[in-house]
Write a protein that holds these residues in place. Structure first.
Motif, PDB file in Angstrom:
ATOM      1  N   ARG A  28      39.894  36.366  91.186  1.00 56.88           N
ATOM      2  CA  ARG A  28      39.924  34.972  91.625  1.00 56.88           C
ATOM      3  C   ARG A  28      39.386  34.838  93.049  1.00 56.88           C
ATOM      4  NH1 ARG A  28      41.534  31.250  88.302  1.00 56.88           N
ATOM      5  NH2 ARG A  28      42.789  31.839  86.533  1.00 56.88           N
ATOM      6  N   GLY A  29      38.408  35.673  93.386  1.00 54.67           N
ATOM      7  CA  GLY A  29      37.750  35.539  94.676  1.00 54.67           C
ATOM      8  C   GLY A  29      38.052  36.629  95.677  1.00 54.67           C
ATOM      9  N   THR A  30      38.893  37.590  95.342  1.00 55.11           N
ATOM     10  CA  THR A  30      39.193  38.670  96.283  1.00 55.11           C
ATOM     11  C   THR A  30      37.969  39.544  96.535  1.00 55.11           C
ATOM     12  OG1 THR A  30      40.029  40.078  94.513  1.00 55.11           O
ATOM     13  CG2 THR A  30      41.647  38.767  95.722  1.00 55.11           C
ATOM     14  N   CYS A  31      36.964  39.422  95.683  1.00 56.26           N
ATOM     15  CA  CYS A  31      35.737  40.203  95.834  1.00 56.26           C
ATOM     16  C   CYS A  31      34.803  39.603  96.880  1.00 56.26           C
ATOM     17  CB  CYS A  31      35.024  40.301  94.495  1.00 56.26           C
ATOM     18  SG  CYS A  31      34.424  38.717  93.883  1.00 56.26           S
ATOM     19  N   GLY A  32      35.117  38.397  97.329  1.00 54.64           N
ATOM     20  CA  GLY A  32      34.262  37.726  98.299  1.00 54.64           C
ATOM     21  C   GLY A  32      33.409  36.634  97.677  1.00 54.64           C
ATOM     22  N   THR A  33      33.436  36.521  96.363  1.00 52.11           N
ATOM     23  CA  THR A  33      32.715  35.470  95.654  1.00 52.11           C
ATOM     24  C   THR A  33      33.715  34.380  95.288  1.00 52.11           C
ATOM     25  OG1 THR A  33      31.218  37.107  94.714  1.00 52.11           O
ATOM     26  CG2 THR A  33      31.285  34.977  93.630  1.00 52.11           C
ATOM     27  N   THR A  34      33.341  33.139  95.426  1.00 53.04           N
ATOM     28  CA  THR A  34      34.275  32.057  95.108  1.00 53.04           C
ATOM     29  C   THR A  34      34.427  31.823  93.605  1.00 53.04           C
ATOM     30  OG1 THR A  34      32.549  30.380  95.211  1.00 53.04           O
ATOM     31  CG2 THR A  34      33.771  30.843  97.251  1.00 53.04           C
ATOM     32  N   HIS A  35      33.490  32.281  92.824  1.00 54.32           N
ATOM     33  CA  HIS A  35      33.475  32.031  91.375  1.00 54.32           C
ATOM     34  C   HIS A  35      33.607  30.528  91.125  1.00 54.32           C
ATOM     35  CE1 HIS A  35      33.702  36.326  90.721  1.00 54.32           C
ATOM     36  NE2 HIS A  35      34.862  36.400  91.339  1.00 54.32           N
ATOM     37  N   ALA A  36      32.980  29.730  91.979  1.00 53.08           N
ATOM     38  CA  ALA A  36      33.108  28.271  91.947  1.00 53.08           C
ATOM     39  C   ALA A  36      32.595  27.653  90.644  1.00 53.08           C
ATOM     40  CB  ALA A  36      32.376  27.654  93.134  1.00 53.08           C
ATOM     41  N   LYS A  37      31.582  28.233  90.068  1.00 51.20           N
ATOM     42  CA  LYS A  37      31.009  27.664  88.839  1.00 51.20           C
ATOM     43  C   LYS A  37      31.909  27.891  87.624  1.00 51.20           C
ATOM     44  CE  LYS A  37      26.235  28.097  90.352  1.00 51.20           C
ATOM     45  NZ  LYS A  37      24.936  28.723  90.118  1.00 51.20           N
ATOM     46  N   THR A  38      32.889  28.763  87.765  1.00 49.34           N
ATOM     47  CA  THR A  38      33.762  29.081  86.625  1.00 49.34           C
ATOM     48  C   THR A  38      35.227  28.845  86.973  1.00 49.34           C
ATOM     49  OG1 THR A  38      33.696  31.415  87.276  1.00 49.34           O
ATOM     50  CG2 THR A  38      32.159  30.707  85.561  1.00 49.34           C
ATOM     51  N   ASP A  39      35.497  27.772  87.686  1.00 48.01           N
ATOM     52  CA  ASP A  39      36.861  27.357  88.039  1.00 48.01           C
ATOM     53  C   ASP A  39      37.633  28.401  88.830  1.00 48.01           C
ATOM     54  OD1 ASP A  39      36.555  24.861  86.797  1.00 48.01           O
ATOM     55  OD2 ASP A  39      37.036  25.722  84.846  1.00 48.01           O
ATOM     56  N   GLY A  40      36.940  29.177  89.659  1.00 46.15           N
ATOM     57  CA  GLY A  40      37.603  30.119  90.547  1.00 46.15           C
ATOM     58  C   GLY A  40      37.928  31.468  89.937  1.00 46.15           C
ATOM     59  N   ARG A  41      37.544  31.711  88.709  1.00 44.23           N
ATOM     60  CA  ARG A  41      37.794  33.004  88.067  1.00 44.23           C
ATOM     61  C   ARG A  41      36.472  33.582  87.567  1.00 44.23           C
ATOM     62  NH1 ARG A  41      41.531  34.169  82.720  1.00 44.23           N
ATOM     63  NH2 ARG A  41      40.994  36.371  82.550  1.00 44.23           N
ATOM     64  N   CYS A  42      36.313  34.876  87.767  1.00 45.88           N
ATOM     65  CA  CYS A  42      35.094  35.555  87.312  1.00 45.88           C
ATOM     66  C   CYS A  42      34.882  35.297  85.813  1.00 45.88           C
ATOM     67  CB  CYS A  42      35.214  37.056  87.584  1.00 45.88           C
ATOM     68  SG  CYS A  42      33.762  38.005  87.087  1.00 45.88           S
ATOM     69  N   ASP A  43      33.639  35.099  85.431  1.00 51.28           N
ATOM     70  CA  ASP A  43      33.333  34.762  84.036  1.00 51.28           C
ATOM     71  C   ASP A  43      32.915  35.953  83.183  1.00 51.28           C
ATOM     72  OD1 ASP A  43      30.898  35.164  85.271  1.00 51.28           O
ATOM     73  OD2 ASP A  43      29.893  33.514  84.259  1.00 51.28           O
ATOM     74  N   ARG A  44      32.962  37.146  83.727  1.00 52.27           N
ATOM     75  CA  ARG A  44      32.510  38.314  82.953  1.00 52.27           C
ATOM     76  C   ARG A  44      33.522  38.692  81.880  1.00 52.27           C
ATOM     77  NH1 ARG A  44      28.323  41.519  86.378  1.00 52.27           N
ATOM     78  NH2 ARG A  44      27.647  39.750  87.578  1.00 52.27           N
ATOM     79  N   VAL A  45      32.996  38.887  80.676  1.00 51.22           N
ATOM     80  CA  VAL A  45      33.814  39.189  79.508  1.00 51.22           C
ATOM     81  C   VAL A  45      33.475  40.588  79.019  1.00 51.22           C
ATOM     82  CG1 VAL A  45      34.341  38.473  77.145  1.00 51.22           C
ATOM     83  CG2 VAL A  45      33.889  36.748  78.893  1.00 51.22           C
ATOM     84  N   HIS A  46      34.489  41.352  78.659  1.00 57.10           N
ATOM     85  CA  HIS A  46      34.267  42.721  78.191  1.00 57.10           C
ATOM     86  C   HIS A  46      33.356  42.717  76.965  1.00 57.10           C
ATOM     87  CE1 HIS A  46      35.077  46.970  77.899  1.00 57.10           C
ATOM     88  NE2 HIS A  46      35.198  46.797  76.601  1.00 57.10           N
ATOM     89  N   GLY A  47      32.327  43.531  77.015  1.00 59.99           N
ATOM     90  CA  GLY A  47      31.375  43.642  75.916  1.00 59.99           C
ATOM     91  C   GLY A  47      30.232  42.668  76.016  1.00 59.99           C
TER      92      GLY A  47
END
Length: 115
Positions: A28-47
């Motif tokens: 939820r942004g601890t990586c330094g990216t806001t992930h703003a385009k995906t409501d604040g959560r990274c959008d990467r899905v396994h697979g």
């Protein structure tokens, strides 16, 4: 489990963490990216596939949810219970760990005095 291939060791724990995360990175942004385009959560899905920066299949990790715990020795991380783990994509995991390492190694500011 929906085409998710678990790791060789700790498969049950990994699958439990992935199920709780719905197979999606929980950063939820601890990586330094806001992930703003995906409501604040990274959008990467396994697979799934990454669209840029390394293009390839996304493989999620079960790692400590608390960024400070990412710096624990491996044997301590392996002993963490499921409730203290989260799903991380490699990019968010590495960036969060790097940011945390830098925070812990920054020396305290020297006193602002002449004597």
């Amino acid at each position: 489990m929906n085409g998710r291939v678990p790791p060789l060791a700790g498969a049950d724990l990994w699958q439990a963490v992935m199920a709780a995360a719905a197979g999606r990175c929980q950063c939820r942004g601890t990586c330094g990216t806001t992930h703003a385009k995906t409501d604040g959560r990274c959008d990467r899905v396994h697979g799934g596939y990454q669209t840029r920066h390394g293009c390839g299949r996304v493989r999620l990790l079960a790692a400590p949810a608390d960024p400070a715990a990412l710096l624990l020795p491996p044997h301590r991380i392996a002993a963490l219970p499921k409730r203290e783990l989260a799903a991380w994509c490699e990019r968010c995991h590495d960036a969060t760990r790097t940011r945390r390492t830098r925070q812990d190694t920054v020396p305290a500011a020297a006193p602002d005095a002449l004597f």
